[in-house]
Every structure is written in structure tokens, then in C-alpha cells.
Design a protein around this motif. Structure first.
Motif, mmCIF file in Angstrom:
data_model
loop_
_atom_site.group_PDB
_atom_site.id
_atom_site.type_symbol
_atom_site.label_atom_id
_atom_site.label_comp_id
_atom_site.label_asym_id
_atom_site.label_seq_id
_atom_site.Cartn_x
_atom_site.Cartn_y
_atom_site.Cartn_z
ATOM 1 N N VAL A 226 -100.945 22.928 -68.495
ATOM 2 C CA VAL A 226 -100.855 23.895 -69.591
ATOM 3 C C VAL A 226 -99.452 23.894 -70.195
ATOM 4 N N VAL A 227 -98.441 23.757 -69.347
ATOM 5 C CA VAL A 227 -97.061 23.712 -69.847
ATOM 6 C C VAL A 227 -96.891 22.582 -70.860
ATOM 7 N N PHE A 228 -97.529 21.452 -70.605
ATOM 8 C CA PHE A 228 -97.434 20.331 -71.548
ATOM 9 C C PHE A 228 -98.066 20.666 -72.890
ATOM 10 N N THR A 229 -99.125 21.452 -72.899
ATOM 11 C CA THR A 229 -99.852 21.710 -74.143
ATOM 12 C C THR A 229 -99.256 22.842 -74.980
ATOM 13 N N VAL A 230 -98.544 23.763 -74.357
ATOM 14 C CA VAL A 230 -98.047 24.929 -75.103
ATOM 15 C C VAL A 230 -97.093 24.533 -76.240
ATOM 16 N N PRO A 231 -96.067 23.687 -76.004
ATOM 17 C CA PRO A 231 -95.221 23.290 -77.143
ATOM 18 C C PRO A 231 -95.989 22.593 -78.255
ATOM 19 N N LEU A 232 -97.014 21.814 -77.913
ATOM 20 C CA LEU A 232 -97.811 21.142 -78.937
ATOM 21 C C LEU A 232 -98.616 22.158 -79.743
ATOM 22 N N GLY A 233 -99.154 23.168 -79.068
ATOM 23 C CA GLY A 233 -99.882 24.211 -79.777
ATOM 24 C C GLY A 233 -98.974 25.044 -80.659
ATOM 25 N N LEU A 234 -97.787 25.389 -80.172
ATOM 26 C CA LEU A 234 -96.837 26.167 -80.986
ATOM 27 C C LEU A 234 -96.357 25.360 -82.184
ATOM 28 N N PHE A 235 -96.202 24.054 -82.007
ATOM 29 C CA PHE A 235 -95.836 23.217 -83.153
ATOM 30 C C PHE A 235 -96.888 23.325 -84.252
ATOM 31 N N GLN A 236 -98.155 23.228 -83.877
ATOM 32 C CA GLN A 236 -99.226 23.338 -84.874
ATOM 33 C C GLN A 236 -99.207 24.708 -85.542
ATOM 34 N N LEU A 237 -98.944 25.742 -84.772
ATOM 35 C CA LEU A 237 -98.910 27.092 -85.328
ATOM 36 C C LEU A 237 -97.762 27.270 -86.307
ATOM 37 N N LEU A 238 -96.568 26.857 -85.917
ATOM 38 C CA LEU A 238 -95.383 27.066 -86.753
ATOM 39 C C LEU A 238 -95.351 26.159 -87.974
ATOM 40 N N ASN A 239 -96.147 25.081 -87.975
ATOM 41 C CA ASN A 239 -96.182 24.172 -89.112
ATOM 42 C C ASN A 239 -97.517 24.217 -89.854
ATOM 43 N N ALA A 240 -98.313 25.274 -89.604
ATOM 44 C CA ALA A 240 -99.589 25.421 -90.301
ATOM 45 C C ALA A 240 -99.351 25.614 -91.800
ATOM 46 N N ARG A 241 -100.233 25.027 -92.604
ATOM 47 C CA ARG A 241 -100.030 25.031 -94.052
ATOM 48 C C ARG A 241 -100.957 25.971 -94.801
ATOM 49 N N ASN A 242 -101.894 26.618 -94.122
ATOM 50 C CA ASN A 242 -102.760 27.590 -94.775
ATOM 51 C C ASN A 242 -103.101 28.690 -93.783
ATOM 52 N N PRO A 243 -103.500 29.867 -94.259
ATOM 53 C CA PRO A 243 -103.742 31.006 -93.368
ATOM 54 C C PRO A 243 -104.809 30.745 -92.312
ATOM 55 N N LEU A 244 -105.900 30.049 -92.687
ATOM 56 C CA LEU A 244 -106.965 29.800 -91.720
ATOM 57 C C LEU A 244 -106.470 28.938 -90.567
ATOM 58 N N THR A 245 -105.747 27.873 -90.885
ATOM 59 C CA THR A 245 -105.188 27.023 -89.835
ATOM 60 C C THR A 245 -104.221 27.804 -88.956
#
Length: 494
Positions: A226-245
Motif C-alpha cells: 500500500v505504501v508503494f501505491t499511495v504516492p501514485l494515487g496522490l499524484f493522480q489526485l493532485l494532477n487531476a484535470r477535471n472535477p470528476l477525475t
């Protein structure tokens, strides 16, 4: 290179492609049928397998996503244990080799050849096999060395698909989403009770402590994943380009963080902190403020919703550091293993006692040191002490050298992507580095019990820079420009 460059442009019926797909599927099934001991169950799923091979040949990122999802979710072992199905690993490995060959035959696409990773894996295999020559239980060392070949082949197979521009994105998505789903299943069981499906193979709870262990038998091992996946998930969140994403990735990140807390793994929490520090080096000012807000919200919610047992367990990290001694039996057991590991290392400093042989030396070492009785099966509880005791300074330095090289290569790849004008890819590679560093930090408190994942992420790290060069090979920023001024050539006179 990009996927669009590799897409076929034929008109009409692509008979060559159709026969290539069918031939590849039949060859892969034939290999799998033999390797799976002629299982009738395998023949029953032949149509589904043919369809999967066909999709993989036409869209290779789908094949890569499936392989990564299998690695992350421990899919094959769970299906064998709960449903008695044949090993998917025996089906997948030959199938993907044939798929790569068929893709080359149909579309003339060469797979990516991870030369650095192959060199690294060959050196590790040689060290493991050599250790069998002086190990007390040499049969264990030989068996583990042969198992290592299988894990190395899986890593090479996955890297063979990384010559596509969306390779890093595909790996991130197919690693993060399955773990988030597993976390949701586990949280449901913690809150509402047993799963209504009756199947809990991917979301197990430890019976004695109630800790969440996901698809593995130990919550600490799952927490490292899980530790490996959290930074990847936060990257997607902080770089999301639309509200739904943004909303979707906020839910995924919340599930990952909640699942991590449910494991009650203190070592994973330390690893995550280091991983997030690396991730923060790629933040813009806006992303930094958003990350601080997310962190504050997580702390508040954890303080309100977490049980007293969970809070007491995590607070013991500071109590142990302040007191300088173990505050619970779990920490006491680790300190005992580390003490014995240090003593075993002092007796065999250069090449260790042989792969898989620490357990054979633990009990005598514990009795001599006057430590608590833990039985012969006690592990080192540290990936690095495992290397140090079983393969000595040589083995540890080789692994650490390649791991450090991989971490640096993520930053080199990010700099390369940034020079090509791809800022998003640069941030993604930094997120990978944060995930990699966080995972390695968490493994300070865990032995190597998930080797397939360990060797894949390490191989991906050491190849990250060369993969990035492959992706941007045709970009003007990477074109070779000679500084030599050509001399005028003599002109022949008739």
C-alpha cells in the motif's frame, strides 16, 4: 515512441493479424496445457484465453495492465487457495512471451529489452546460487535460487511492454486501483462485518488482532504494498484535470490511506512519510498547499475515527524512541531478530550463511544471546539484514547499489522528460521514486516475503531512465548533434 505510431493502418480484413492472433493463442494454450499438467480446467477456459490474447496483441497496454494487477493482488495464489483453479502464472508467462512474438510478427514491434535490469538480476541470481555452495542447508538455497528465476522472468516480461509512452501510466493505474479495491473490501469487513459474497481471499483480517492483511497473510507485508501505491494515487489526485477525475482519485487515495491505517503497521507509516517527502519535491505551490490540506484532514479524521488500540499502537513509535527499548512484544521480537542477525553477520561478514539459511541459525544464536524463545522459523524482519546475514556485505552492497541507481534514474528520467517539455511525465516519475523509496524504507522492518513485487519494482527503477529515453527517442531534444565541422571533400577532375 507512442501507441499511435504502432497502430496498424491496413484497410479491409486484416487476415494476417487474425491468423497471427489465433496462432499465438493456440501456441500459448498448448504451452500452458503442458506446464499446467494437462489440466482439464484450462481447456474449459480456452475461449476466454484466446480472447485475452487477441486483445493483448492488438492493445499491448491491456496485457501489461493485467500482468501488473496479477502481481499486485496476488491473484494466482488466491484463486488456487479459494477456488482450486490452476496456476495463472503458468498460463500467463508463456502466453505473454508468445504475445510479444506475435506482436512483432504482425506489427513489427520489437519488445523493450531491459539490459540493465537483466544484468542486475543475473548478478543477484549468481550470488544466490553461489551461496548454496557453503550454506548449511544448501537445498533451501538452491530452491530459492530457482524460484528467483521465475520472479525475474515476470519482471522482464513486464518491462518488455514499457516501450510505449503510456507504459508508466498503465503500471501506476493497474497497481493502484486493484489495491484500492482490496482496501475497500477490507474496510467493509471492518465496519459492516463479513463480506456478503463469502469470499475474503483478497481482504483478509488477522483473527488474533483484527488487523487488515489484504490479499496476504501478514498485515505488514500488505502495508508495504500500500505504501508503494499511495504516492501514485496522490499524484493522480493532485494532477487531476477535471472535477470528476479529482473526485474519483480522492476516493481512491482515501481508500488507500484508510487501508494502510487499518493494517496498523508502524514501519509502513515511517516508509510512507519518507515516500511523501520525495513526492513533495515535484509539487507546485498550489499542490503543496493542497497536500498540506489533505494531510491535515487525514490527521483529524484519524484522530476522530480511529480506535484507542490503533492510536496507542502508532504512538508506541515515539515511546520506543524516547525510552530506547521495546514497548511491546512485537518490537521486542524484532529487536531479538536483529540482535541475532547482527551476531550471525559478525561470524560470516563477507558472503553470509547462504540464501534462506538465517532460520537455521536463529535458535542457537538466540539461546547464546539469552533472548526470548521464538522457534527456529524466526526471520530477520528486515530486508537489509536478510541480505547482510544470508549474502554478506557483498550481497547487500550489490542490492543497495542497484536500488540507489534506480532512485537516481527516476530523477534522471524526470529531468529528461522536463527537457522534452513533458512536465506531467516528470512529476509522474518523481511519484514513482517516492513510491519506490517509501517501499524500500518500509522493508527495513520486513524480510523478503513478496519477492515478485520486490524484483519488479527494483527492475523498473533501474530501467526508468532508459525507458524514458526510449519514449522520447524521436524528440528534437534528444537528437544527436555533432560539433565537428565537416571538411570539404576533394572533387574529382576528369
Amino acid at each position: 515512441m507512442s501507441d499511435t505510431m504502432l497502430s496498424p493502418t491496413r484497410r479491409g480484413i486484416d487476415w494476417r493479424g487474425i491468423f497471427g492472433v489465433l496462432g499465438a493463442g493456440l501456441m500459448a494454450l498448448a504451452l500452458s496445457y503442458v506446464l499446467a499438467s494437462r489440466s482439464l480446467t484450462l481447456l474449459m477456459i480456452a475461449p476466454v484465453a484466446l480472447l485475452i490474447f487477441a486483445v493483448g496483441i492488438r492493445w499491448p497496454m491491456m496485457a501489461l495492465a493485467g500482468l501488473i494487477a496479477m502481481i499486485m493482488s496476488n491473484l494466482s495464489d488466491n484463486l488456487i487457495e479459494f477456488y482450486g483453479l490452476p496456476s495463472l502464472a503458468k498460463i500467463t508467462a508463456p502466453g505473454l512471451f508468445v504475445l510479444l512474438a506475435a506482436r512483432y510478427a504482425v506489427y513489427k514491434e520489437k519488445p523493450y529489452v531491459p539490459k540493465v535490469a537483466i544484468t542486475f538480476l543475473c548478478i543477484m541470481f549468481a550470488l544466490k546460487l553461489i551461496s548454496a555452495t557453503y550454506a548449511l542447508r544448501w537445498g533451501v538455497s538452491v530452491e530459492l535460487s530457482l524460484d528467483f528465476i521465475k520472479e525475474a522472468l515476470v519482471a522482464i516480461l513486464a518491462l518488455a511492454f514499457m516501450n510505449h509512452k503510456r507504459g508508466f501510466e498503465t503500471v501506476a493505474l493497474s497497481a493502484t486501483i486493484p489495491i484500492a479495491i482490496i482496501c475497500v473490501l477490507g474496510l467493509y469487513q471492518l465496519i459492516a462485518g463479513p463480506s456478503p459474497t463469502g469470499f475474503s481471499g483478497f481482504s483478509r483480517l488477522t483473527e488474533t488482532s483484527g488487523r487488515f492483511s489484504g490479499m496476504l497473510l501478514d498485515p505488514n507485508f500488505f502495508a508495504a504494498i500500500v505504501v508503494f501505491t499511495v504516492p501514485l494515487g496522490l499524484f493522480q489526485l493532485l494532477n487531476a484535470r477535471n472535477p470528476l477525475t479529482m473526485v474519483l482519485w480522492a476516493l481512491v487515495s482515501a481508500a488507500l490511506i484508510a487501508g494502510l491505517l487499518a493494517t496498523q503497521s508502524r514501519g509502513a507509516l515511517i516508509g510512507l512519510a519518507l515516500g511523501l517527502i520525495v513526492l513533495s519535491t515535484s509539487f507546485t505551490r498550489r499542490q503543496f498547499l493542497a497536500a498540506c490540506a489533505i494531510g491535515g484532514l487525514v490527521v483529524v479524521l484519524a484522530g476522530v475515527l480511529a480506535s484507542d488500540q490503533l492510536i496507542e499502537r502508532f504512538s508506541s513509535i515515539f515511546s520506543t524512541a524516547a525510552a530506547g527499548e521495546a514497548q511491546d512484544t512485537s518490537t521486542e521480537g524484532r529487536l531479538a531478530s536483529w540482535t541475532v542477525a547482527y551476531n550471525v553477520f559478525n561470524e560470516n561478514p563477507w558472503f553470509g550463511v547462504g540464501v534462506g539459511n538465517f532460520k537455521a541459525h536463529y535458535q542457537n544464536g538466540a539461546l547464546e544471546a539469552g533472548l526470548i524463545f521464538r522457534g527456529e522459523g524466526r526471520a530477520t524482519h528486515s530486508l537489509y539484514l536478510e541480505f547482510l546475514t544470508e549474502q554478506g556485505i557483498v550481497g547487500l552492497l550489490v542490492f543497495l547499489g542497484f536500488a540507489a541507481f534506480g532512485a537516481v534514474n527516476f530523477f534522471r528520467g524526470a529531468a529528461l522528460a522536463r527537457s522534452c517539455g513533458d512536465e506531467l511525465m516528470a512529476r509522474r516519475l518523481i511519484a514513482y521514486c517516492g513510491a519506490f523509496v517509501g517501499y524500500l524504507a518500509a522493508m527495513t522492518f520486513l524480510q523478503d516475503s513478496i519477492p515478485r513485487f520486490l524484483w519488479f519494482v527494483t527492475s523498473l527503477a533501474v530501467e526508468s531512465y532508459m525507458i524514458t529515453r526510449c519514449i522520447y527517442a524521436d524528440h528534437p531534444a534528444l537528437r544527436f548533434r555533432s560539433r565537428r565541422v565537416p571538411r570539404p571533400q576533394p572533387v574529382a577532375v576528369n
